[in-house]
Design a protein around this motif. Sequence first.
Motif, PDB file in Angstrom:
ATOM      1  N   GLY A 100      38.485  40.069  48.209  1.00 18.83           N
ATOM      2  CA  GLY A 100      38.173  38.655  48.422  1.00 18.83           C
ATOM      3  C   GLY A 100      37.712  37.933  47.175  1.00 18.83           C
ATOM      4  O   GLY A 100      37.288  36.777  47.237  1.00 18.83           O
ATOM      5  N   VAL A 101      37.806  38.596  46.020  1.00 15.13           N
ATOM      6  CA  VAL A 101      37.297  38.032  44.772  1.00 15.13           C
ATOM      7  C   VAL A 101      38.392  37.936  43.715  1.00 15.13           C
ATOM      8  O   VAL A 101      38.453  36.993  42.928  1.00 15.13           O
ATOM      9  CB  VAL A 101      36.143  38.920  44.213  1.00 15.13           C
ATOM     10  CG1 VAL A 101      35.627  38.367  42.890  1.00 15.13           C
ATOM     11  CG2 VAL A 101      35.013  39.027  45.226  1.00 15.13           C
ATOM     12  N   THR A 102      39.278  38.920  43.721  1.00 15.15           N
ATOM     13  CA  THR A 102      40.305  39.003  42.676  1.00 15.15           C
ATOM     14  C   THR A 102      41.566  38.281  43.129  1.00 15.15           C
ATOM     15  O   THR A 102      42.115  38.601  44.183  1.00 15.15           O
ATOM     16  CB  THR A 102      40.649  40.487  42.399  1.00 15.15           C
ATOM     17  OG1 THR A 102      39.429  41.216  42.276  1.00 15.15           O
ATOM     18  CG2 THR A 102      41.487  40.621  41.139  1.00 15.15           C
ATOM     19  N   PRO A 103      42.026  37.291  42.338  1.00 16.21           N
ATOM     20  CA  PRO A 103      43.281  36.645  42.711  1.00 16.21           C
ATOM     21  C   PRO A 103      44.483  37.539  42.382  1.00 16.21           C
ATOM     22  O   PRO A 103      44.482  38.228  41.358  1.00 16.21           O
ATOM     23  CB  PRO A 103      43.311  35.371  41.852  1.00 16.21           C
ATOM     24  CG  PRO A 103      42.238  35.506  40.832  1.00 16.21           C
ATOM     25  CD  PRO A 103      41.412  36.709  41.146  1.00 16.21           C
ATOM     26  N   VAL A 104      45.450  37.557  43.275  1.00 13.94           N
ATOM     27  CA  VAL A 104      46.704  38.298  43.077  1.00 13.94           C
ATOM     28  C   VAL A 104      47.814  37.263  42.939  1.00 13.94           C
ATOM     29  O   VAL A 104      47.924  36.352  43.769  1.00 13.94           O
ATOM     30  CB  VAL A 104      46.990  39.224  44.283  1.00 13.94           C
ATOM     31  CG1 VAL A 104      48.310  39.950  44.106  1.00 13.94           C
ATOM     32  CG2 VAL A 104      45.846  40.213  44.468  1.00 13.94           C
ATOM     33  N   ILE A 105      48.635  37.421  41.913  1.00 11.45           N
ATOM     34  CA  ILE A 105      49.726  36.462  41.666  1.00 11.45           C
ATOM     35  C   ILE A 105      51.056  37.159  41.932  1.00 11.45           C
ATOM     36  O   ILE A 105      51.300  38.243  41.389  1.00 11.45           O
ATOM     37  CB  ILE A 105      49.725  35.977  40.189  1.00 11.45           C
ATOM     38  CG1 ILE A 105      48.324  35.616  39.712  1.00 11.45           C
ATOM     39  CG2 ILE A 105      50.714  34.831  39.997  1.00 11.45           C
ATOM     40  CD1 ILE A 105      47.740  34.383  40.281  1.00 11.45           C
ATOM     41  N   ASP A 137      53.767  34.614  37.830  1.00 12.24           N
ATOM     42  CA  ASP A 137      53.626  36.068  37.939  1.00 12.24           C
ATOM     43  C   ASP A 137      54.179  36.682  36.651  1.00 12.24           C
ATOM     44  O   ASP A 137      55.384  36.649  36.410  1.00 12.24           O
ATOM     45  CB  ASP A 137      54.401  36.556  39.163  1.00 12.24           C
ATOM     46  CG  ASP A 137      54.301  38.068  39.385  1.00 12.24           C
ATOM     47  OD1 ASP A 137      53.834  38.771  38.468  1.00 12.24           O
ATOM     48  OD2 ASP A 137      54.715  38.532  40.465  1.00 12.24           O
ATOM     49  N   ILE A 138      53.278  37.254  35.839  1.00 11.36           N
ATOM     50  CA  ILE A 138      53.724  37.738  34.525  1.00 11.36           C
ATOM     51  C   ILE A 138      54.435  39.091  34.610  1.00 11.36           C
ATOM     52  O   ILE A 138      54.843  39.646  33.591  1.00 11.36           O
ATOM     53  CB  ILE A 138      52.552  37.812  33.525  1.00 11.36           C
ATOM     54  CG1 ILE A 138      51.421  38.686  34.053  1.00 11.36           C
ATOM     55  CG2 ILE A 138      52.033  36.401  33.222  1.00 11.36           C
ATOM     56  CD1 ILE A 138      50.298  38.924  33.045  1.00 11.36           C
ATOM     57  N   SER A 139      54.617  39.606  35.828  1.00  6.76           N
ATOM     58  CA  SER A 139      55.371  40.859  35.976  1.00  6.76           C
ATOM     59  C   SER A 139      56.802  40.617  36.442  1.00  6.76           C
ATOM     60  O   SER A 139      57.605  41.546  36.492  1.00  6.76           O
ATOM     61  CB  SER A 139      54.656  41.793  36.959  1.00  6.76           C
ATOM     62  OG  SER A 139      54.712  41.244  38.267  1.00  6.76           O
TER      63      SER A 139
END
Length: 349
Positions: A100-105, A137-139
Amino acid sequence: MHTMAAATGVRRMKLGCQGLEVSAQGLGCMGMSAFYGKPKPEPDMIALIQHAVESGVTFLDTSDFYGPFTNEILIGKALKGIRHKVELATKFAISWAADGVTPVIRGDPAYVRACCEASLKRLDIDCIDLYYQHRVDISVPIEVTVGELKKLVEEGKIKYIGLSEASASTIRRAHAVHPITAVQLEWSLWTRDIEEDIVPTCRELGIGIVPYSPLGRGFFTSGPKFVDNLEEGDSRRYAERFQGENLEHNARVFERITEIATRKGCTPSQLALAWVQHQGSDVCPIPGTTKIENFKQNVAALSVKLTPEDMAELESLAAADAFKGDRYLGTVLTYKDSETPPLDSWKGE
């Protein structure tokens, strides 16, 4: 449509070169539901959105990340019976990790499509006018993400494609796959780093520019004292620009902006917004608010006229290093982190 907007003094403008026409100022809806303290009462926010549309501000901005999801549901309710009057922009790409803290792109094709379908349902509409990738999204090669967005355009689920916080090279690569209509980015008197590279790239390619936080996240509305009135849980409480010495320094610049505003017969926030509005006919800022009174003030900024001398004075005050502190906490990707791998490296579906 034109007569309604003209009567209220909100002019219309072309955003990008693909045919999208919007009000020359939009309405950012994020703060109604997320990040700036507790969500605001739904009936009040619906009334505000409907008031904006009737006033001629018809370009509404949301995202599946605001809430998450609750802001889109709110907009969907507000648009009942007035959908045809509105240019609606929403976004995909960010979600929260399990903590709930880390943003996922994410920008992989299956995710792009799933997000679009889910936003259409929440908004209760058939087609999104402008669909942005909220963060890059850098991946995933940008060509892959935009390739899927292009399919959604061909299927009639979205009309126009946008990017948010993308670098100049990412914008070029995306635009080569399908025309990009708009790039959304932070641009204000205290966030001007995009002027060097990104704004010229958008202009060269005929892409509209949509500045968010044109009022410095509220700083230009009431200056440094606004920080004292932020609710618990308001993300702005932790921003570097609003801390200690940074805030004291920035307050002095605000005082000088206030002096110019007094001379022009407007408020500091109207001056700051007018400065963004004067950047060009391809620029459509989207100030957010949760109060009709503030909304009216923002619209009135459209009639503040700034001379070249006014612009020069403001720009010398707000030179690149005039304000102290980063605009975001470290975990939030901005265009400076938005390079994606080359297309030939992609092994996904």
